[in-house]
Design a protein around this motif. Sequence first.
Motif, PDB file in Angstrom:
ATOM      1  N   ALA A 324      67.617 -10.776  12.076  1.00 21.48           N
ATOM      2  CA  ALA A 324      67.413 -11.066  13.367  1.00 21.48           C
ATOM      3  C   ALA A 324      66.231 -10.625  13.905  1.00 21.48           C
ATOM      4  O   ALA A 324      65.756 -10.986  15.212  1.00 21.48           O
ATOM      5  CB  ALA A 324      68.808 -10.299  14.442  1.00 21.48           C
ATOM      6  N   VAL A 325      65.314 -10.319  13.026  1.00 19.34           N
ATOM      7  CA  VAL A 325      64.176  -9.757  13.457  1.00 19.34           C
ATOM      8  C   VAL A 325      63.029 -10.755  13.722  1.00 19.34           C
ATOM      9  O   VAL A 325      63.340 -12.165  13.214  1.00 19.34           O
ATOM     10  CB  VAL A 325      63.464  -8.907  12.451  1.00 19.34           C
ATOM     11  N   LYS A 326      62.149 -10.767  14.588  1.00 21.25           N
ATOM     12  CA  LYS A 326      61.280 -11.870  14.935  1.00 21.25           C
ATOM     13  C   LYS A 326      59.907 -11.081  14.647  1.00 21.25           C
ATOM     14  O   LYS A 326      59.384 -10.250  14.296  1.00 21.25           O
ATOM     15  CB  LYS A 326      61.207 -11.991  16.508  1.00 21.25           C
ATOM     16  N   PHE A 327      59.035 -12.359  14.234  1.00 20.80           N
ATOM     17  CA  PHE A 327      57.600 -12.005  13.755  1.00 20.80           C
ATOM     18  C   PHE A 327      56.664 -13.063  14.414  1.00 20.80           C
ATOM     19  O   PHE A 327      56.998 -14.424  14.411  1.00 20.80           O
ATOM     20  CB  PHE A 327      57.369 -11.870  12.433  1.00 20.80           C
ATOM     21  N   SER A 328      55.349 -12.857  14.406  1.00 22.26           N
ATOM     22  CA  SER A 328      54.520 -13.762  14.845  1.00 22.26           C
ATOM     23  C   SER A 328      53.054 -13.264  14.614  1.00 22.26           C
ATOM     24  O   SER A 328      52.627 -12.023  15.305  1.00 22.26           O
ATOM     25  CB  SER A 328      54.546 -14.350  16.215  1.00 22.26           C
ATOM     26  N   ILE A 329      52.162 -13.923  13.894  1.00 23.52           N
ATOM     27  CA  ILE A 329      50.765 -13.608  13.863  1.00 23.52           C
ATOM     28  C   ILE A 329      50.108 -14.629  14.203  1.00 23.52           C
ATOM     29  O   ILE A 329      49.791 -15.563  13.543  1.00 23.52           O
ATOM     30  CB  ILE A 329      50.514 -13.035  12.462  1.00 23.52           C
ATOM     31  N   LYS A 330      49.316 -14.572  15.444  1.00 26.22           N
ATOM     32  CA  LYS A 330      48.533 -15.697  16.083  1.00 26.22           C
ATOM     33  C   LYS A 330      47.162 -15.484  15.412  1.00 26.22           C
ATOM     34  O   LYS A 330      46.585 -14.298  15.340  1.00 26.22           O
ATOM     35  CB  LYS A 330      48.429 -15.422  17.384  1.00 26.22           C
ATOM     36  N   LYS A 331      46.635 -16.697  15.291  1.00 29.80           N
ATOM     37  CA  LYS A 331      44.977 -16.808  14.796  1.00 29.80           C
ATOM     38  C   LYS A 331      44.325 -16.724  16.052  1.00 29.80           C
ATOM     39  O   LYS A 331      44.112 -17.732  16.939  1.00 29.80           O
ATOM     40  CB  LYS A 331      44.812 -18.162  14.155  1.00 29.80           C
ATOM     41  N   LYS A 332      43.882 -15.502  16.580  1.00 28.54           N
ATOM     42  CA  LYS A 332      43.322 -15.419  17.771  1.00 28.54           C
ATOM     43  C   LYS A 332      42.529 -13.914  17.647  1.00 28.54           C
ATOM     44  O   LYS A 332      42.858 -12.976  17.034  1.00 28.54           O
ATOM     45  CB  LYS A 332      44.503 -15.081  18.795  1.00 28.54           C
ATOM     46  N   ASP A 333      41.219 -14.028  18.564  1.00 25.72           N
ATOM     47  CA  ASP A 333      40.667 -12.613  18.623  1.00 25.72           C
ATOM     48  C   ASP A 333      41.512 -11.741  19.733  1.00 25.72           C
ATOM     49  O   ASP A 333      41.897 -12.092  20.733  1.00 25.72           O
ATOM     50  CB  ASP A 333      39.296 -13.065  19.509  1.00 25.72           C
ATOM     51  N   ALA A 334      41.765 -10.494  19.262  1.00 24.26           N
ATOM     52  CA  ALA A 334      42.441  -9.588  20.077  1.00 24.26           C
ATOM     53  C   ALA A 334      41.861  -9.467  21.436  1.00 24.26           C
ATOM     54  O   ALA A 334      42.908  -8.944  22.218  1.00 24.26           O
ATOM     55  CB  ALA A 334      42.651  -8.347  19.319  1.00 24.26           C
ATOM     56  N   ARG A 335      40.824  -9.479  21.560  1.00 25.73           N
ATOM     57  CA  ARG A 335      40.168  -9.479  23.075  1.00 25.73           C
ATOM     58  C   ARG A 335      40.788 -10.401  23.985  1.00 25.73           C
ATOM     59  O   ARG A 335      40.654 -10.289  25.156  1.00 25.73           O
ATOM     60  CB  ARG A 335      38.524  -9.626  22.884  1.00 25.73           C
ATOM     61  N   LYS A 336      41.513 -11.533  23.385  1.00 31.88           N
ATOM     62  CA  LYS A 336      41.907 -12.493  24.358  1.00 31.88           C
ATOM     63  C   LYS A 336      43.455 -12.528  24.386  1.00 31.88           C
ATOM     64  O   LYS A 336      43.694 -13.559  24.979  1.00 31.88           O
ATOM     65  CB  LYS A 336      41.279 -13.733  23.968  1.00 31.88           C
ATOM     66  N   ILE A 337      43.906 -11.839  24.047  1.00 30.65           N
ATOM     67  CA  ILE A 337      45.643 -11.888  24.208  1.00 30.65           C
ATOM     68  C   ILE A 337      46.035 -11.478  25.487  1.00 30.65           C
ATOM     69  O   ILE A 337      45.342 -10.987  26.361  1.00 30.65           O
ATOM     70  CB  ILE A 337      46.241 -10.943  23.052  1.00 30.65           C
ATOM     71  N   THR A 338      47.027 -12.306  25.902  1.00 30.90           N
ATOM     72  CA  THR A 338      47.523 -12.367  27.303  1.00 30.90           C
ATOM     73  C   THR A 338      48.912 -11.856  27.437  1.00 30.90           C
ATOM     74  O   THR A 338      49.363 -11.850  26.131  1.00 30.90           O
ATOM     75  CB  THR A 338      47.444 -13.559  27.755  1.00 30.90           C
ATOM     76  N   LYS A 339      49.683 -11.456  28.270  1.00 33.38           N
ATOM     77  CA  LYS A 339      50.904 -11.076  28.189  1.00 33.38           C
ATOM     78  C   LYS A 339      52.000 -12.260  27.714  1.00 33.38           C
ATOM     79  O   LYS A 339      53.311 -12.025  27.662  1.00 33.38           O
ATOM     80  CB  LYS A 339      51.366 -10.576  29.880  1.00 33.38           C
ATOM     81  N   ARG A 340      51.641 -13.484  27.842  1.00 36.63           N
ATOM     82  CA  ARG A 340      52.248 -14.442  27.426  1.00 36.63           C
ATOM     83  C   ARG A 340      52.324 -14.748  25.917  1.00 36.63           C
ATOM     84  O   ARG A 340      53.284 -15.395  25.415  1.00 36.63           O
ATOM     85  CB  ARG A 340      51.683 -15.940  27.833  1.00 36.63           C
ATOM     86  N   ASP A 341      51.510 -13.968  25.264  1.00 36.87           N
ATOM     87  CA  ASP A 341      51.523 -14.015  23.744  1.00 36.87           C
ATOM     88  C   ASP A 341      52.529 -13.429  23.134  1.00 36.87           C
ATOM     89  O   ASP A 341      53.262 -13.988  21.996  1.00 36.87           O
ATOM     90  CB  ASP A 341      49.957 -13.789  23.388  1.00 36.87           C
ATOM     91  N   PHE A 342      52.786 -12.201  23.800  1.00 37.28           N
ATOM     92  CA  PHE A 342      53.829 -11.471  22.846  1.00 37.28           C
ATOM     93  C   PHE A 342      54.791 -10.812  23.991  1.00 37.28           C
ATOM     94  O   PHE A 342      54.279 -10.665  25.087  1.00 37.28           O
ATOM     95  CB  PHE A 342      52.905 -10.254  21.875  1.00 37.28           C
TER      96      PHE A 342
END
Length: 486
Positions: A324-342
């Motif tokens: 049941a675990v979930k995972f996601s690694i986005k190809k993204k600059d951490a400076r630009k993450i938003t609340k919609r990402d995770f």
Amino acid sequence: MFAAKQTYMVNRFNNLNSKEWLPFQKSWYIEDDIATTYRKNIRFFLKYDNHDELPPHIFFYGNDKRLALFTEIAKEEGAEVFTLENLESVDRIQFAVMDLLGLFETLDDYLKKKRTVFNVVLQLEKKIIHRRFLTIFIENLISDFKNHPIAWDFYFTVRNVLTPRDEKLGCLPKNENIKIEEGTFPVQNNFYYALYFRKDEISIGSKRMLENKQFFKQNIASKVPIYDQTPHSNWFILKPKRRSKDEILHPAKYPEELINIFLKYFTKEGENVFDPMSGTASTQFAALQAGRNGYGTELSPFFQEIAETRLENLVSSEDFKYKAVKFSIKKKDARKITKRDFPTFDYIITSPPYWDMLNMKGAENQAKRRKKGLQTNYSEETNDLGNIEDYEAFLEDLTKIYFKIIKHLKPGGFFTIVVKNIKKKGKMYPLAFDLGRILQKKLVLCPEVFWLQDDINIAPYGYFNTFVTNTFHQYCLTFQVAIDNK
């Protein structure tokens, strides 16, 4: 090769041979008694010829019981000890020790005594021979879960007078019978710092005593929701398993075994774990194996693809039990993450790039990787922290990222950074201390824990010329988001 060279090398620094010199270069030691520590320091930092004084003159500052012990050992080693009472009677001090262990009972006590102790450093600065050392033994204070990093504070203060050259950890034996109050991070506080300063051509020699009140501003009383009440030492020795072929591709991977230690303290099954600089997904891999969800960002598309593949292979294996675990690694600059990402993070654990150290052409490890055709840096991206040349700019960008991601961490959540101080071109850059200093503007500092490495060969840096350690310890700095933090 090294053994052949040493036959014609002249020891300009002390009177030791390689058998005694090299072990002292290890950046941590398990202390059986302070007498042995005194003796090893005296023998390493004294030269019994090429100086006017005979016997060599050394200085000690500490309580009367320690002074008597130090004096006895120094006499056995052929040196004469001076103290504050007779310091004016000597012109040249070859080596100085300030044993501040147990001197400060509380933070207020430290702040009251700090000026007096700093004045001792000012007097020593006038007496220490050029390019000789001062050793300071000092511990941080922990009370009511308040971690007061007075050792870091005093480091920055003394740095205004003498040149910081290195550090070692004095690790005290673990107390298996210690009782830890329920609801607190069960740390024994069984270590101290040995800080090494040198009087040299780049020493400032200023009389100013810097005030670093930000070290203590945010450290309010805070209870930690611990799920394993086994008392934890401030230090542990960890020898991780060998890396796989995909993991070796990353030049600075940290091991899943390390992450597991902290997951059991700061998370429960089903909670969300995040790493803003994922690399080959060490954090997420360990999280999934422990039944936690693993999320992250990675700037490099090369490593992001490896990370995703590793996690997909893990959860699709027949013997993987946490379906049941979930995972996601986005190809993204951490400076630009938003609340919609995770989703909201329950816990963050990460290891930053060590500035631009991987870009140094002369690095031994980098030469080995180039010979094997492996990547030697994190990426070629211009906005990659590992490609910033200026230390202050690197530190500013790194802490901006951390302040950004903690906005996505739940109130009361924890944030662990695996990091070490840096030595570059003969200069010490206290990355761990600087992160603690800056991040305490918005976070509460928990007691530090150290990962000790005991499976690396010692390199003879500075051999027969000066003192340089092999950095075989890493800080595991944990911070907490205060419940009322906005």
